[in-house]
Design an enzyme around this catalytic site. Structure first.
Site, short mmCIF file in Angstrom:
data_model
loop_
_atom_site.label_atom_id
_atom_site.label_comp_id
_atom_site.label_asym_id
_atom_site.label_seq_id
_atom_site.Cartn_x
_atom_site.Cartn_y
_atom_site.Cartn_z
N GLU A 257 0.89 -1.16 0.00
CA GLU A 257 0.00 0.00 0.00
C GLU A 257 0.93 1.20 0.00
O GLU A 257 1.59 1.47 1.00
CB GLU A 257 -0.84 0.01 1.30
CG GLU A 257 -1.74 -1.18 1.46
CD GLU A 257 -2.88 -1.17 0.48
OE1 GLU A 257 -3.29 -0.07 0.06
OE2 GLU A 257 -3.35 -2.25 0.10
N CYS A 296 -2.77 8.57 3.29
CA CYS A 296 -2.46 8.05 1.96
C CYS A 296 -3.63 8.25 0.99
O CYS A 296 -3.44 8.25 -0.21
CB CYS A 296 -2.11 6.58 2.06
SG CYS A 296 -3.37 5.67 2.96
P1 NAP Z 1 8.61 4.82 4.20
O1 NAP Z 1 9.78 5.68 4.42
O2 NAP Z 1 8.50 4.07 2.94
O3 NAP Z 1 8.60 3.83 5.45
C1 NAP Z 1 7.57 2.90 5.65
C2 NAP Z 1 8.08 1.74 6.49
O4 NAP Z 1 9.07 1.02 5.77
C3 NAP Z 1 8.74 2.16 7.80
O5 NAP Z 1 8.40 1.24 8.82
C4 NAP Z 1 10.21 2.08 7.47
O6 NAP Z 1 11.01 1.88 8.59
C5 NAP Z 1 10.23 0.87 6.59
N1 NAP Z 1 11.39 0.74 5.72
C6 NAP Z 1 12.08 1.74 5.09
N2 NAP Z 1 13.08 1.20 4.36
C7 NAP Z 1 13.03 -0.14 4.53
C8 NAP Z 1 13.79 -1.23 4.03
N3 NAP Z 1 14.81 -1.05 3.20
N4 NAP Z 1 13.46 -2.48 4.42
C9 NAP Z 1 12.42 -2.69 5.25
N5 NAP Z 1 11.66 -1.70 5.76
C10 NAP Z 1 11.95 -0.43 5.39
O7 NAP Z 1 7.25 5.63 4.34
P2 NAP Z 1 6.82 6.62 5.52
O8 NAP Z 1 7.58 7.87 5.34
O9 NAP Z 1 6.85 5.94 6.85
O10 NAP Z 1 5.27 6.79 5.19
C11 NAP Z 1 4.78 7.80 4.34
C12 NAP Z 1 4.35 7.24 3.01
O11 NAP Z 1 3.48 6.13 3.19
C13 NAP Z 1 3.57 8.23 2.18
O12 NAP Z 1 4.12 8.31 0.90
C14 NAP Z 1 2.15 7.67 2.15
O13 NAP Z 1 1.43 7.97 0.96
C15 NAP Z 1 2.36 6.22 2.33
N6 NAP Z 1 1.21 5.60 2.98
C16 NAP Z 1 0.43 4.73 2.29
C17 NAP Z 1 -0.65 4.13 2.91
C18 NAP Z 1 -1.55 3.16 2.21
O14 NAP Z 1 -2.35 2.52 2.88
N7 NAP Z 1 -1.47 3.02 0.93
C19 NAP Z 1 -0.94 4.43 4.24
C20 NAP Z 1 -0.12 5.31 4.91
C21 NAP Z 1 0.96 5.89 4.26
P3 NAP Z 1 11.75 3.11 9.32
O15 NAP Z 1 10.70 4.06 9.78
O16 NAP Z 1 12.47 2.44 10.45
O17 NAP Z 1 12.66 3.71 8.29
#
Ligand code: NAP
Length: 515
Positions: A257, A296
């Protein structure tokens, strides 16, 4: 001394290691907790979930698992006030907390009651009828769904520390798979508190819930085809996970997602005096300000008839002027801060990208007054409304500003709207505000291939509408392309991600008794 978050592994709380980074109150900048760089060995955590949690869950029927979830939802409701207090520190106003905390617990409760009502008191699900395969009636086939034998790894985003965990945990638990949860760093302290209350309840069988409060290193390398990986976050991270050698190489079931450039369309039938005009304006303001736009599903692109462009712009600017930005704990605050200063920098950079092709018609990304808070120490930002009159511009269809930011996009003919919406590359949610059923039908047909969910809003359904941005447990949450290409929620179909669908062939009498 602020607490260092612990992880829950092998049914005990364990300390992590390495340098612990501060997690700050979104409104004040005070340190709330610290997050260690490393946690317990992820491989051992997964092993415990697979060896202990999986068998314990598979020994229970769907009905028994549903009863546990129902009791758990009640238990978490008893702690809602405690969760709400900590939720404020993530920047959430009372309204935002209702979406995350009450919304998460409500999702658990909906899953529990749907499972109790609709699933059998059995351990395997039949999927469809017995299909005759022989003329003599002695040979047939049937699909059955049985839980996968591994662990359900769940990597969550920072914006929904409670809902994001519970909406994945509930279907995994019901399906019969133990969850290994990795919350996002900035708000992990709230997920940790909820997991503490879940485990203290004594309701969960051993090994069915683990929590990794640390970086993700080592979590993916040992995954196999019997595990699952569910991810919520940015499209960039989704791509990394999807192409990870373990995930791609061993065909680990993967659901993403990701971010998306959701749209709302104001129908060409609407005039400035119609109720739909007000519904549209209200909806844009709501989607910009709930969770400070860190949703999101929030509306990033608003398609409006060119003839109404000035009227919509003025009405929105007027409404946004009245939005009180301030400390999320104050009852008069309409919009709190972003989750942190890093997120604010990202939003400012994204707005600069949008502003290269669009005009800013409300708000200054560098200046805002914050009631009851210091706007610089806290991650406050003004709602920002942009308008792009150039239909060939690319930025509004490519740049996601994950904050209170929307762009107005005037159109002249309905036939251009579906193609323009598709330039977002796939979205989670879209809405159509019109009183004309033919306009609604044309847009539903045009937008559906690029959207996970569509809301048709007008004077007839507005009073009961759950709103553009709210993902409902009964309906699909997910979208094609940029939105990740995944599907979550959607009622009990969500269990299928955690189960293997197998075609069994044999005598119809045997097949009839399979599930
Ligand atoms: P993100 O930077 O992609 O991080 C999301 C999760 O992935 C965090 O728990 C992060 O851990 C982890 N992660 C990052 N790099 C990783 C890797 N190489 N291996 C495994 N895990 C890894 O996103 P965010 O900044 O937290 O969230 C914002 C984004 O999420 C926005 O773009 C939003 O649109 C999207 N979003 C989508 C939905 C949906 O349902 N479609 C819902 C909410 C948000 P760390 O925090 O420890 O780095």
């Amino acid at each position: 001394m602020t607490p260092v978050l612990r992880s829950y592994s092998h049914d005990t709380w364990q300390e992590g290691g390495g340098p612990a980074r501060p997690l700050r109150d979104a409104a004040t900048g005070e340190v709330v907790a610290r997050l260690p760089a490393t946690g317990p060995d992820p491989a051992a955590m997964l092993d415990h979930a697979r060896r202990v949690g999986g068998p314990a869950l598979r020994a229970l029927t769907f009905t028994q698992r549903a009863a546990i979830l129902k009791a758990l939802a009640r238990h978490l409701s008893d702690h809602a006030a405690e969760f709400a207090e900590l939720s404020t520190r993530t920047g959430a106003t009372r309204r935002d907390t209702a979406v995350d905390v009450q919304g998460g617990i409500g999702t658990l409760a909906v899953y529990a009651s749907k499972a109790a009502a609709e699933l059998p008191d059995a351990v395997v699900l039949a999927d469809g009828p017995v299909e005759p395969l022989g003329r003599g009636g002695t040979f047939a086939g049937r699909h059955v769904l049985a839980p996968r034998l591994g662990a359900a790894v769940q990597i969550n985003a920072f914006n929904f520390p409670v809902w994001g965990m519970l909406e994945k945990f509930a279907p995994a638990f019901l399906a019969g798979m133990p969850s290994v949860v990795k919350p996002a760093g900035p708000t992990a302290y709230l997920t940790e508190l909820v997991v503490r209350r879940m485990t203290e309840s004594g309701m969960l069988p051993e090994g069915t819930l683990s929590l990794l409060c640390a970086g993700p290193a080592g979590l993916l390398e040992g995954l196999t085809a019997q595990d699952t990986l569910s991810f919520t976050g940015s499209a960039a991270t989704a791509l990394k996970l999807r192409t990870h050698p373990a995930v791609a190489g061993r065909a680990v079931p993967f659901n993403a997602e990701a971010d998306s450039l959701n749209c709302s369309v104001l129908g060409p039938d609407v005039t400035a005096d119609d109720p739909e005009f007000t519904l549209f304006v209200d909806q844009i303001v709501t989607e910009m300000t709930v969770k400070a736009g860190q949703k999101c599903t929030a509306i990033r692109r608003a398609f409006i008839p060119a003839a109404l462009a000035d009227a919509v712009t003025e009405a929105l600017a007027e409404r946004l002027r009245r939005v009180v930005v301030g400390h999320p704990g104050r009852p008069d605050t309409d919009m709190g801060p972003l989750a942190g200063l890093e997120q604010r920098e990202e939003v400012r950079a994204a707005v600069a990208g949008l502003a290269a092709e669009a005009k800013t018609v409300f708000g200054d990304p560098l200046r805002v007054d914050a009631a009851g808070a210091d706007p610089e120490r806290g991650a406050f930002v003004s709602p920002i409304l942009l308008r792009c009159d150039d239909p060939s511009a690319a930025a509004p269809h490519e740049i996601e500003a994950f904050g209170p930011v929307s762009t107005l996009l005037p159109y002249t003919g309905l036939d251009e709207v579906a193609a323009a919406a598709a330039r977002g590359g796939g979205s989670l949610a879209g809405s159509i505000v019109t009183a004309d059923a033919q306009v609604a039908r044309t847009l539903v047909d045009g937008l559906a291939p690029w959207h996970g969910r569509l809301l048709v809003l007008n004077r007839d359904d507005a009073a009961e509408s759950t709103g553009h941005g709210v993902a409902m447990p009964q309906l699909v949450h997910g979208g094609p392309g940029r939105a990740g290409g995944g599907e979550e929620l959607g009622g009990l179909r969500a269990l299928h991600h955690y189960m293997r669908r197998t075609a069994v062939q044999g005598h119809p009498g045997f097949l009839a008794g399979l599930a």
